[in-house]
Each structure stands twice: as structure tokens, then as C-alpha cells.
Design an enzyme around this catalytic site. Sequence first.
Site, PDB file in Angstrom:
ATOM      1  N   LYS A  80       0.847  -1.198   0.000  1.00  0.00           N
ATOM      2  CA  LYS A  80       0.000   0.000   0.000  1.00  0.00           C
ATOM      3  C   LYS A  80       0.880   1.245   0.000  1.00  0.00           C
ATOM      4  O   LYS A  80       1.909   1.290   0.684  1.00  0.00           O
ATOM      5  CB  LYS A  80      -0.892  -0.041   1.248  1.00  0.00           C
ATOM      6  CG  LYS A  80      -2.011   0.984   1.291  1.00  0.00           C
ATOM      7  CD  LYS A  80      -2.893   0.754   2.529  1.00  0.00           C
ATOM      8  CE  LYS A  80      -4.003   1.763   2.637  1.00  0.00           C
ATOM      9  NZ  LYS A  80      -4.844   1.551   3.853  1.00  0.00           N
ATOM     10  N   SER A 155      -9.756   2.353   3.017  1.00  0.00           N
ATOM     11  CA  SER A 155      -8.875   2.996   2.083  1.00  0.00           C
ATOM     12  C   SER A 155      -8.039   2.039   1.249  1.00  0.00           C
ATOM     13  O   SER A 155      -7.575   2.391   0.173  1.00  0.00           O
ATOM     14  CB  SER A 155      -7.946   3.952   2.838  1.00  0.00           C
ATOM     15  OG  SER A 155      -7.107   3.223   3.727  1.00  0.00           O
ATOM     16  N   SER A 179      -9.671  -0.213   7.182  1.00  0.00           N
ATOM     17  CA  SER A 179      -9.149  -0.154   5.809  1.00  0.00           C
ATOM     18  C   SER A 179      -8.468  -1.406   5.289  1.00  0.00           C
ATOM     19  O   SER A 179      -8.129  -1.474   4.106  1.00  0.00           O
ATOM     20  CB  SER A 179      -8.200   1.024   5.657  1.00  0.00           C
ATOM     21  OG  SER A 179      -8.954   2.211   5.641  1.00  0.00           O
TER      22      SER A 179
HETATM   23  N1  GLN Z   1     -12.773   4.397   6.348  1.00  0.00           N
HETATM   24  C1  GLN Z   1     -12.189   4.780   7.603  1.00  0.00           C
HETATM   25  C2  GLN Z   1     -11.797   6.233   7.549  1.00  0.00           C
HETATM   26  O1  GLN Z   1     -12.046   6.829   6.578  1.00  0.00           O
HETATM   27  C3  GLN Z   1     -11.017   3.897   7.917  1.00  0.00           C
HETATM   28  C4  GLN Z   1      -9.747   4.376   7.388  1.00  0.00           C
HETATM   29  C5  GLN Z   1      -8.617   3.455   7.639  1.00  0.00           C
HETATM   30  O2  GLN Z   1      -8.742   2.409   8.271  1.00  0.00           O
HETATM   31  N2  GLN Z   1      -7.460   3.873   7.188  1.00  0.00           N
HETATM   32  O3  GLN Z   1     -11.240   6.779   8.463  1.00  0.00           O
END
Ligand code: GLN
Length: 502
Positions: A80, A155, A179
Site C-alpha cells: 500500500k 482505504s 481499511s
Molecule cells: N474508512 C475509515 C476512515 O475513513 C477507515 C480508514 C482506515 O482504516 N485507514 O477513516
Amino acid sequence: MTDLTRLSAAELANTLRSREASSVEVTRAHLDRIAAVDTTLHAFLRTSPEEALAAARRVDAARAQGEELPPLAGVPIAVKDNVVTRGLETTAASRILAGWIPPYDATVVSRLRAAGMPILGKTNLDEFAMGSSTEHSAYGPTRNPWDVGRIPGGSGGGSAAAVASFAAPLAIGSDTGGSIRQPAAVTGTVGVKPTYGGVSRYGLIALASSLDQIGPVARSVEDAAMLHEVLAGHDPHDSTSLPDPVAGFVSAARSGDVRGMRIGVVRELGGHGYQDGVRASFEQALEVLAGLGAELLEVSCPSFDYALAAYYLILPAEASSNLARFDGMRYGLRVEPDDGEVTAERVMAATRGAGFGAEVKRRIILGTHALSAGYYDAYYGSAQKVRTLIQRDFAAAFERADVLVSPTTPTTAFRFGEKLDDPLAMYLSDVATIPANLAGIPGMSLPSGVSGDGLPVGFQILAPARADTRLYEVGGVLERALKSAWGGSLLDVHLMGGASER
Ligand code: GLN
């Protein structure tokens, strides 16, 4: 001839060990697959074919010398793009880091290199890992291989789509609120968020430091366990890193047993607001576990109803502090004001104005407000209290149950644009994953089947802190049972139209 990209990481490791294929062949097969599918999917922000093939050649040469190699040596992986890679551009999908070449490797990247795993490239994400769809990437979204009109989650949608499309056998993700697990759920892959501190965060571009955790993305529970064993272990560069020994994930995945295990179904995660097909798939998986001898019980965690609200105060507060370093002086983009004086403050404002996207700005404003003197106690202070209540709910639930389970997400993959203009609707994608981050406990998502819409559904398993092996025990057992019922993995049967010829 076997299509090497259709093999699991464990199968690839065996193929390499028995010298039926070389790492150069395996790596090239994946680079070819990326070339074939990624113009459509956009799982990768950039690939690193030369470096990957050079690493593969080193492994092949070492194997030819008869050297003893680590289990995954020669198996390629995707990383990532919020995890820094020495000499390879790392942007966290933000314009503000465009062109930034890290001078060092994240600890997990050093471990991949030491394990002989060629790095195929860097995967797409929502900018600075803020989002649930990859639509917030400054470089355009990733598409879901199940339906290219739909989001791959976020994400870490790039890592999940790379693995689901057989462009990479394994990937690295990061999970601050879901994410790793939410993208796994909506792409039919397996994702694990380890116990907080179980995997080093050194070299992860911080979103919210008290919540962030790096973990594995794979197509099977066993593959996730193999990668987890490479990543985990104490790191003196990360002050929150646990000293725990790393062992037992792979053996738990291969030969776990759920007979007599107490599995708690969390009442607050799964009722109202969850798609019917998601609930049906979840309940079928529960029946499978009961049939294998697990003892099911219902547990209640009343504070979970406030988890999302607490998270969206704590996360922006920490993110606004972490993102202060992007000032146009130290890294990446630097924009000078078009008119007037060039002062440090005006350069910072111009750089941040041009370099950050809308969601990042929204969270910086929210976090700065929540931390401001007049509101600190009312917002940040209250959110921290809720966090303590959530930890207590988990502690009480784990007195009664060995693991807790829920659907990973309320819905299957949604369409592009569906939630983009409604941040709260987007935030709800993580309603079932966020409690684990607030408590620092480990969680896994694995596919439990497809919903009525033909899209994959994720099954979430949660365990007490430092009991990550339980995820692999339960996940391994459930996956074996489901695969034998389906006649192969969900991806093989539903996405690829059958198991590959071996
Ligand atoms: N979707 C969540 C957010 O927007 C989780 C993000 C993540 O785990 N990096 O914060």
C-alpha cells in the site's frame, strides 16, 4: 501449463521450493497479469518491475546454491502506498507527496526484503487512508474486479483489488478504522488487522497513531497467516511495538478446531441497517460454525453505538496533528503564493491548499476544532471516555466468549459516486470495524459467500488483544468448511468461474 497467478502464496512457496518454477517466472507472471488487468482496475499507482525481477533473481540464485530460505522467499507482493519504500516514490495517494522518494524502508518493507519477497509495486488508496472507497485518491479510484462500476472498499482498495484480481498473491494494508477488513469484505479476500503493536508502524505514513495498524491482505486464511508471521515481531523503532514472540499463526490456520469454542455474536453489529443478503450470508456461516461444534451465544456491547462518533473525533484530532508536517518545507509539493509576499506561512497555506483533497481538509478542520482550547473537553475528552467504555464492553464480552463475530460491513460494494457527496453515509461503511481499532484488538475479515446481488460478503472475527492466533483458528476452520461446500474459494468459483487447473 499451470497459470502461476492462480496459485495461493502457500502453493507458490511449494512450487518454488520444489523448483517447478523460479521466482523470476512467478514474478513475471504477476507483472504480466498487472499489465493485462490494471489499466482497467487501477489497483497500482506504480509498479517496480526491475527491482522486483532483481529481487527474484537473487532468490533464485540463492536457491540454486542450496541456501536455506524463508518460507515465502520468491513470492511477490504489493505494498500500500502509505508504507514507505526506499528509492520508490511513495505518495499516500496525495498530491502533496507527489514525487517524494523515501530515503528509508518501513520496518515491514525491510522484513519483506529479508524474507526474499519481490515488491511488485505500490497500491492505490484514499488520500492518507481517509475513506472507504478509494474515490478520495488524488490519482483516480480503483475499480472492484467483481464489478468495475463499483468501489473496491477503502482505504486499501488497491491492495484488495490487486489480490482479488490475481495481480498479486499477497499485499500489505493498513487499518485505522477498517481499511484492511472492509476492502477485504467487498472484494472477497481475507484481511487481518493485528493487535495494536503487533506489527511495527515505523515507516507507515501516520493517519491516527493510536489506531493505525499494518496487516496482511490475502486470498486465504493460511496465506494471511504466513504473511503475518513475516511482518510481526518487536521493532525498537516503534515505541508501541509489543515484545511478543511470533509463532503459531500458520499452524492455527492449518489445524485449528472450534469444538467447544464460545463464539459471541455481537447484537449491536448486524441488525438494523444491514443489507438482507449480508445478514443471510452471516447467519449461514454461523450455522456452519455451530455444525462444527462451536457454542454460539449472543453478547451485547451497548457502547458500540457511540463508536463511530468517538472515532470521528479521535481520528481527525490525531490526523490534524500528524498532517502538520506537510508544510511545503520538508517533503513533496511546494507551492508559492501567486501574488504578494512569499512568507513561510503563505507558502504553507498555498501548498496545503493545493496539495490536500477535500476529505483531508474536512478532517483537518474537524480535528483542529475538536482540539481547540474551548472544545477540547467537550469533544476530544468525551470521545476518549467513550473509547474506555468500548474497551470495557469488549473486556466483558471476552469473559463470556473466546471470539466475537459480526458481518464486516453493512452492505456489499456500492457504486461509484453513491456516497461521495455524503461523508456520513461513507463513514457508516466502517460501523462494524471501528470498535476493534478503538480497543486495539485484532480482527479478520474472510468471505462468507455472496449476497443476492452476486457480490461478496465479509465475515468478521474479533479476538482479545494478543490472541491473534484465535482469528486464524476460527477463520481457517470456517474457510475449509465453506470451500468444500462451494468446491473452491469464493474468488475461484464466483469470480473466475471455477478452480484453476493444477
Ligand atoms: N474508512 C475509515 C476512515 O475513513 C477507515 C480508514 C482506515 O482504516 N485507514 O477513516
